[in-house]
Design a protein around this motif. Structure first.
Motif, PDB file in Angstrom:
ATOM      1  N   UNK A 376       0.967  -1.146  -0.202  1.00 12.33           N
ATOM      2  CA  UNK A 376       0.004  -0.025   0.150  1.00 12.33           C
ATOM      3  C   UNK A 376       0.985   1.216   0.033  1.00 12.33           C
ATOM      4  N   UNK A 377       1.870   1.336   0.719  1.00 15.58           N
ATOM      5  CA  UNK A 377       2.828   2.364   0.863  1.00 15.58           C
ATOM      6  C   UNK A 377       3.439   2.582  -0.728  1.00 15.58           C
ATOM      7  N   UNK A 378       3.604   1.405  -1.271  1.00 17.34           N
ATOM      8  CA  UNK A 378       4.244   1.482  -2.727  1.00 17.34           C
ATOM      9  C   UNK A 378       3.015   2.324  -3.698  1.00 17.34           C
ATOM     10  N   UNK A 379       2.059   1.637  -3.437  1.00 14.78           N
ATOM     11  CA  UNK A 379       0.732   2.146  -4.117  1.00 14.78           C
ATOM     12  C   UNK A 379       0.718   3.731  -3.890  1.00 14.78           C
ATOM     13  N   UNK A 380       0.849   4.118  -2.640  1.00 14.55           N
ATOM     14  CA  UNK A 380       0.848   5.684  -2.505  1.00 14.55           C
ATOM     15  C   UNK A 380       1.859   6.535  -3.062  1.00 14.55           C
ATOM     16  N   UNK A 381       3.269   5.717  -3.340  1.00 16.20           N
ATOM     17  CA  UNK A 381       4.043   6.423  -4.291  1.00 16.20           C
ATOM     18  C   UNK A 381       3.582   6.718  -5.500  1.00 16.20           C
ATOM     19  N   UNK A 382       3.053   5.659  -6.199  1.00 17.04           N
ATOM     20  CA  UNK A 382       2.360   5.685  -7.410  1.00 17.04           C
ATOM     21  C   UNK A 382       1.415   6.874  -7.674  1.00 17.04           C
ATOM     22  N   UNK A 383       0.623   6.825  -6.680  1.00 15.92           N
ATOM     23  CA  UNK A 383      -0.416   7.535  -6.659  1.00 15.92           C
ATOM     24  C   UNK A 383       0.066   9.143  -6.722  1.00 15.92           C
ATOM     25  N   UNK A 384       1.128   9.321  -5.803  1.00 14.05           N
ATOM     26  CA  UNK A 384       1.689  10.638  -5.721  1.00 14.05           C
ATOM     27  C   UNK A 384       2.175  10.978  -7.172  1.00 14.05           C
ATOM     28  N   UNK A 385       3.012  10.140  -7.673  1.00 13.95           N
ATOM     29  CA  UNK A 385       3.663  10.410  -9.097  1.00 13.95           C
ATOM     30  C   UNK A 385       2.813  10.842  -9.884  1.00 13.95           C
ATOM     31  N   UNK A 386       1.456  10.424 -10.066  1.00 15.48           N
ATOM     32  CA  UNK A 386       0.239  10.720 -11.127  1.00 15.48           C
ATOM     33  C   UNK A 386      -0.431  11.897 -10.307  1.00 15.48           C
ATOM     34  N   UNK A 387       0.076  12.583  -9.421  1.00 20.21           N
ATOM     35  CA  UNK A 387      -0.840  13.657  -9.019  1.00 20.21           C
ATOM     36  C   UNK A 387      -1.916  13.461  -7.957  1.00 20.21           C
ATOM     37  N   UNK A 388      -2.073  12.303  -7.630  1.00 19.93           N
ATOM     38  CA  UNK A 388      -3.252  11.710  -6.783  1.00 19.93           C
ATOM     39  C   UNK A 388      -2.866  11.707  -5.137  1.00 19.93           C
ATOM     40  N   UNK A 389      -2.708  13.092  -4.878  1.00 17.89           N
ATOM     41  CA  UNK A 389      -2.451  13.265  -3.482  1.00 17.89           C
ATOM     42  C   UNK A 389      -3.352  12.469  -2.461  1.00 17.89           C
ATOM     43  N   UNK A 390      -4.705  12.772  -2.530  1.00 23.43           N
ATOM     44  CA  UNK A 390      -5.630  12.365  -1.931  1.00 23.43           C
ATOM     45  C   UNK A 390      -5.752  10.769  -1.986  1.00 23.43           C
ATOM     46  N   UNK A 391      -5.613  10.111  -2.819  1.00 24.63           N
ATOM     47  CA  UNK A 391      -5.424   8.712  -2.907  1.00 24.63           C
ATOM     48  C   UNK A 391      -4.020   7.981  -2.224  1.00 24.63           C
ATOM     49  N   UNK A 392      -3.019   8.870  -2.277  1.00 29.01           N
ATOM     50  CA  UNK A 392      -1.785   8.458  -1.795  1.00 29.01           C
ATOM     51  C   UNK A 392      -2.158   8.758   0.042  1.00 29.01           C
ATOM     52  N   UNK A 393      -2.892   9.555   0.270  1.00 28.67           N
ATOM     53  CA  UNK A 393      -3.212   9.805   1.654  1.00 28.67           C
ATOM     54  C   UNK A 393      -4.037   8.752   2.330  1.00 28.67           C
ATOM     55  N   UNK A 394      -5.068   8.243   1.597  1.00 29.59           N
ATOM     56  CA  UNK A 394      -5.841   7.080   1.605  1.00 29.59           C
ATOM     57  C   UNK A 394      -4.989   5.809   1.953  1.00 29.59           C
ATOM     58  N   UNK A 395      -4.221   5.578   0.929  1.00 33.99           N
ATOM     59  CA  UNK A 395      -3.214   4.487   0.861  1.00 33.99           C
ATOM     60  C   UNK A 395      -2.158   4.317   2.031  1.00 33.99           C
ATOM     61  N   UNK A 396      -1.881   5.303   2.588  1.00 29.41           N
ATOM     62  CA  UNK A 396      -0.874   5.526   3.733  1.00 29.41           C
ATOM     63  C   UNK A 396      -1.750   5.312   4.972  1.00 29.41           C
ATOM     64  N   UNK A 397      -2.833   5.968   4.949  1.00 33.86           N
ATOM     65  CA  UNK A 397      -3.807   5.782   6.160  1.00 33.86           C
ATOM     66  C   UNK A 397      -4.200   4.021   6.501  1.00 33.86           C
TER      67      UNK A 397
END
Length: 917
Positions: A376-397
């Motif tokens: 999930x942490x890796x998924x958060x990184x991928x979301x952040x690279x795509x500009x999906x900050x909110x998705x990255x936050x949810x994945x980290x939570x």
């Protein structure tokens, strides 16, 4: 026969439909956005569908999407569904925008796209597509949009004034959405009146028994969805008593849907659950997931009972629920074990997207799983690279929830909080920090938590983390060898020294901690900490470093930090120069939050220099971007700067309105710098209008340490105004001790603004025998980059010479002052120079309005950029508007200035129209 589920709820919706139709009908005259708001089942979808049909009949192209709760964490999913029909035109975008939007949709491996670059790319895609046919964008259930998509749509919606593009977004009342408080026009859709409700019920269920009919009307209370659905749930009532109690409507409908689902065959119920938990609408995936979860392979015919129960629709290879409440009712009815089974089945489907698999696996997890947390942490990184900050936050939570190691749980929550700050989500940051506080953290992690807490509102609203505690944390970070974190935390402490009043001892502690850090003494971050904490005490060091950096540009930190430091020590010319560099960098990076701060700094510095051509557009853009990036203190700062500018232009009512708005915001958080500048703006306005006693009363507050509007740094910049108001208003003696105190301050700092103000004050206060020498000394100072300050000295000197019966000697100074004031656009001072010249016996002509007097702030900014040689596309990229909007502005600008070409525009802006006397 039941009514058409789109047409029937239009009964009684004449006014709402007329409003939407009017907006569609006027689309060719300019675009905009409407948020259609109402409770669940109120008929928003029907209204939007009918608006879409009207648009199609009028030759307006429609782009439509319906957001789904299951895709709320899939970055840019809603935006992609909406604009994919025009995405083939992305090749025509400037390279940074093209790369950003393609990266956002996973079509390129470019670096993480900035949200605002994606937004600008979307705006230009839509603007270009609208050249072929006007566009209507319809977003149903917009409250379920992923945050990135919603932010882009709000960005676009605010910039459609000149585009033939209209956005309709339907949101559910009572469900939090990014459109809440967005400042967009809203259409509230209420419940049907009794007559329309009865007509709708009779059209759909004409043979209801009287008792059932009356109960349905009472329970539905004018909600169209309830009027259509409740009769179906109650058709087995034999005695006319409805089997549904007096529950809230949404729950009532969910229970009605759940009751209908519970009567379906087991295979159908499993398929319904697969459809409800799916993050798409693909029929084959639902069949495969249901087969994996139930051990049997259902066929598409198993959906039949659900279709006949009017819970969902099957259209070829797509499955859609008739209403989001039906989806939530199905999920609510299923047991947690069965939900986990279906999630696990989706995660195991071959060919699934990696991030979707991880989300389904995390939903299926029943306890800590460090390996899954890592994924999930890796998924958060991928979301952040795509500009999906909110998705990255949810994945980290979710990763934190699955973490077995408390330290790693805390680290993931801290990273989520840092990203939530980037979103401007104060509520989410607070929620995360509350969770983090109960987590086992290292000392460094606790320091980061405190730093994150203070980042909103520049720490003004955080009374728990005072300057002393932050300084202690910074010293601990420095002792641990983390100078970067120490500087960040000291920045928070310095901000508290600036925005509040912790006292000299506390300021000294912050300074001592800062100068002990092993960083380059010219580092912009260090200079900013010193300037915010002790602008007077450390003024000499700061001014010397800034002059070196201005003469020899280097890589010592961001230019924006150097600009803020220069502003606070009164080196306004240096501040404006550093801002010019920083703004170019920040625009290219699309960092609108920092850009708003830097523009506010530029506007404030340029306003004090009297450079209205720079200050007016900068302040307007700073205010707009501060609101969009959720920075209320910066917004108040930009507004009070606009109040200063209005005072300089002689716009008294506008200046007071802006001052009052900024004051209200500042009082809520006791933001002393804003309150001080409010007094300065009001005093300057009164001074320019000849209300000298009133001006004195406003300005004297800035110099009273007991007054909330006192600020030790900012009062240094109001000395000239206070003394002029005092001398002209008959308050000369009370101001003498204040000037003496400021003379002491001037011996501690080389602040250019303070020393210029004191030279002016000395001449005004001097006896006639000494005044001439002091005026001459003030004019000999290097004020080449301070034209307003120099012109004020010339005006006062010329007036003094005239009163000494030396009219011939006075005219040169008065004429030079008037020409400068005309060029700057400071109209009240220009008028005073004319009055003095007339009194000296010189014939003068009327002032001809300059370009800035005829243009709005944004028009002035666009005109300046166009005159500088930029194309419409380049201007649009700079200002985050479409090139068509730039073109529309220029079509208004040219006739205002009486020009017809860019070359003539350049001449109109550079020619000093105010020097004709």
């Amino acid at each position: 026969m039941s009514p058409d589920r789109h047409a029937a709820p239009l009964l009684g919706r004449g006014p709402e439909l007329a409003m939407l139709a009017e907006r569609v009908g006027g689309i060719r005259d300019g675009g905009g956005a409407v948020v259609v708001r109402g409770e669940a089942g109120i008929g928003k979808s029907a209204l939007l569908a009918e608006a879409g049909r009207l648009a199609a009949a009028a030759g307006v192209r429609g782009l439509r999407t319906t957001a789904a709760e299951s895709e709320h964490q899939v970055t840019f999913s809603g935006l992609y569904q909406l604009i994919s029909p025009v995405l083939d035109q992305a090749d025509g975008l400037p390279a940074p925008q093209r790369d950003a939007v393609l990266a956002a949709f996973g079509r390129s491996d470019a670096a993480a796209p900035d949200l605002f670059l994606v937004a600008l790319a979307t705006l230009n895609l839509l603007a270009e597509a609208a050249t072929r046919a006007p566009l209507l964008l319809v977003v149903d259930d917009a409250h379920w949009l992923d945050r990135a998509s919603a932010d882009v749509l709000m960005f676009v919606a605010r910039r459609l004034e000149f585009e033939p593009v209209v956005v309709f977004a339907a949101v559910r009342e009572g469900v939090r959405s990014a459109f809440d408080g967005a400042g967009l026009p809203e259409l509230a859709v209420g419940r049907l009146d009794d007559g329309a409700a009865a007509a709708l019920l009779d059209a759909g269920a004409p043979r209801l028994r009287r008792a059932v009919r009356e109960r349905v009307l009472a329970e539905a209370a004018g909600n169209p969805l309830a009027l259509v659905e409740l009769p179906i749930a109650m058709r087995d009532a034999a005695d006319g008593v409805a089997p549904i109690g007096p529950l809230p409507l949404t729950r009532r409908l969910e229970e009605a849907f759940a009751a209908r689902a519970s009567a379906l065959p087991e295979a159908t119920r499993l398929l319904l659950l697969a459809a409800a938990l799916s993050d798409g609408e693909v029929l084959s995936e639902m069949l495969a997931a249901a087969a994996a979860a139930g051990g049997e392979a259902p066929t598409v015919e198993a959906f039949g009972p659900a279709v006949r129960a009017r819970l969902l629709e099957v259209d070829g290879a797509r499955v859609t629920f008739r209403h989001p409440l039906m989806r939530s009712a199905v999920v609510q009815q299923a047991g947690i074990g069965q939900r986990r089974q279906v999630h696990a089945a989706f995660a195991a489907l071959p060919g699934s997207d990696e991030d979707r698999r991880v989300w389904h696996r995390s939903a299926a997890a029943s306890g800590p799983d460090e390996g899954l947390a890592d994924e999930l942490e890796a998924a958060a990184g991928r979301a952040r690279r795509r500009g999906g900050v909110e998705a990255a936050v949810a994945a980290l939570q979710r990763a934190a929830e699955l973490s077995a190691d408390p330290r790693r749980r805390g680290e993931r929550l801290l990273r989520a909080a840092e990203l939530a700050f980037e979103l401007g989500r104060h509520d989410l940051v607070s929620e995360l920090l509350h969770t983090i506080a109960a987590t086992e953290l290292s000392p460094r992690q606790r320091t980061r938590m405190v730093w994150i807490r203070g980042r909103f509102d520049d720490g003004v609203g955080d009374v728990q983390a005072g300057a002393r505690s932050l300084t202690e944390l910074a010293e601990q970070a420095a002792a641990d060898g983390d100078s970067d974190l120490a500087l960040k935390v000291l920045w928070g402490a310095a901000l508290r020294c600036f925005w509040t009043e912790p006292g000299a001892a506390m300021r000294d502690e912050v300074v001592r901690a800062a100068v002990r850090l092993p960083v380059d003494p010219h580092d912009g971050r260090l200079l900013a900490v010193l300037a915010f904490a002790a602008p007077i005490e450390r003024g000499a060091v700061i001014v010397d470093s800034l002059r070196r950096l201005a003469a020899h540009p280097s890589r010592h930190g961001r230019a924006s930090r150097r600009a803020e430091a220069a502003l606070l020590v009164g080196a306004f010319d240096l501040a404006v120069g550093f801002c010019a560099t920083a703004i170019t960098e920040l625009r290219s990076e699309g960092r609108l939050g920092l850009l708003a701060r830097c523009l506010a700094t530029q506007a404030w510095g340029a306003a004090h220099l009297g450079d209205l051509a720079v200050a007016i557009p900068a302040a307007e853009e700073a205010a707009r971007l501060s609101r969009e990036t959720a920075q209320p203190i910066m917004y108040a700062t930009a507004r009070v700067t606009q109040a200063l500018l209005a005072a300089l232009r002689g716009e008294w009512d506008r200046s007071e309105a802006l001052s009052a708005e900024a004051e209200r915001a500042a009082l809520r958080v006791a933001a002393r710098p804003v309150l001080a500048t409010v007094c300065h703006a009001r005093g300057l306005a009164a001074l320019a209008d000849g209300r000298h006693t009133e001006a004195y009363e406003h300005l004297i507050r800035m110099f009273d340490p007991a007054d909330p509007a006192h600020h030790p740094a900012l009062c240094c910049f109001a000395v000239a105004d206070l003394v002029e108001a005092a001398v002209r208003g008959g308050h000369r003696d009370p101001v003498l001790p204040i000037v003496a105190r400021m003379e002491d301050v001037a011996r501690a700092t080389p602040s250019p603004a303070l020393h210029a103000g004191l030279r002016y004050a000395r001449a005004l206060l001097a006896a006639d025998d000494d005044a001439e020498a002091l005026f001459e000394a003030a004019l000999r100072a290097d004020l080449m980059r301070w034209p307003f300050a120099r012109a004020r000295v010339q005006l006062a000197y010329g007036g003094w010479l005239r009163r000494q019966r030396r009219a011939a000697d006075s005219r040169g100074h008065l004429r030079a002052a008037g020409e400068t004031f005309d060029a700057l656009g400071t109209i009240p001072w220009s008028d005073r120079a004319r009055q003095e010249l007339r009194a000296s016996g010189e014939t003068i002509r009327r002032r001809i309005p300059a370009a800035r007097d005829q243009l709005t702030p944004q028009e002035l900014q666009i005109a300046q950029l166009a005159a500088g040689g930029l194309t419409n596309r380049e201007i649009g990229e700079r200002l985050y508007v479409s090139h068509r909007t730039v073109s529309s502005h220029l079509h208004r600008i040219f006739p205002k200035l009486g020009v017809s070409s860019r070359a003539a525009l350049r001449a109109a802006l550079t020619y000093d129209t105010g020097t004709v006397m």
